[in-house]
Motif scaffolding. Sequence first.
Motif: not given
Length: 85
Positions: A3-13, A15-19
């Motif tokens: 996964q690219s850094v932007s993919d990981i950033d999108a996943l983290v974002r 997860e934060k949105r869902l939380t």
Amino acid sequence: MEQSVSDIDALVREEKRLTAVESHNEAWAEGLSAGIEPEIIAEAALATAFAEIVAANGEEAAIALLDRMRARVEAGEFEPLRLRH
């Protein structure tokens, strides 16, 4: 597959949105159970959010967010059958 850094950033974002959605849903339910009308809860949430955006990023950022949200409302994104949480 790496996964690219932007993919990981999108996943983290996301997860934060869902939380955040979960936290807001809990607060909303608490307000309703306390007898607070949905319109009052919504206005309080929006006022708090915009005050935080103005404090952190200035009025222009808050107005830009308001414009984006207005466009989403006008596009029907928040109609009950289209909500995603």
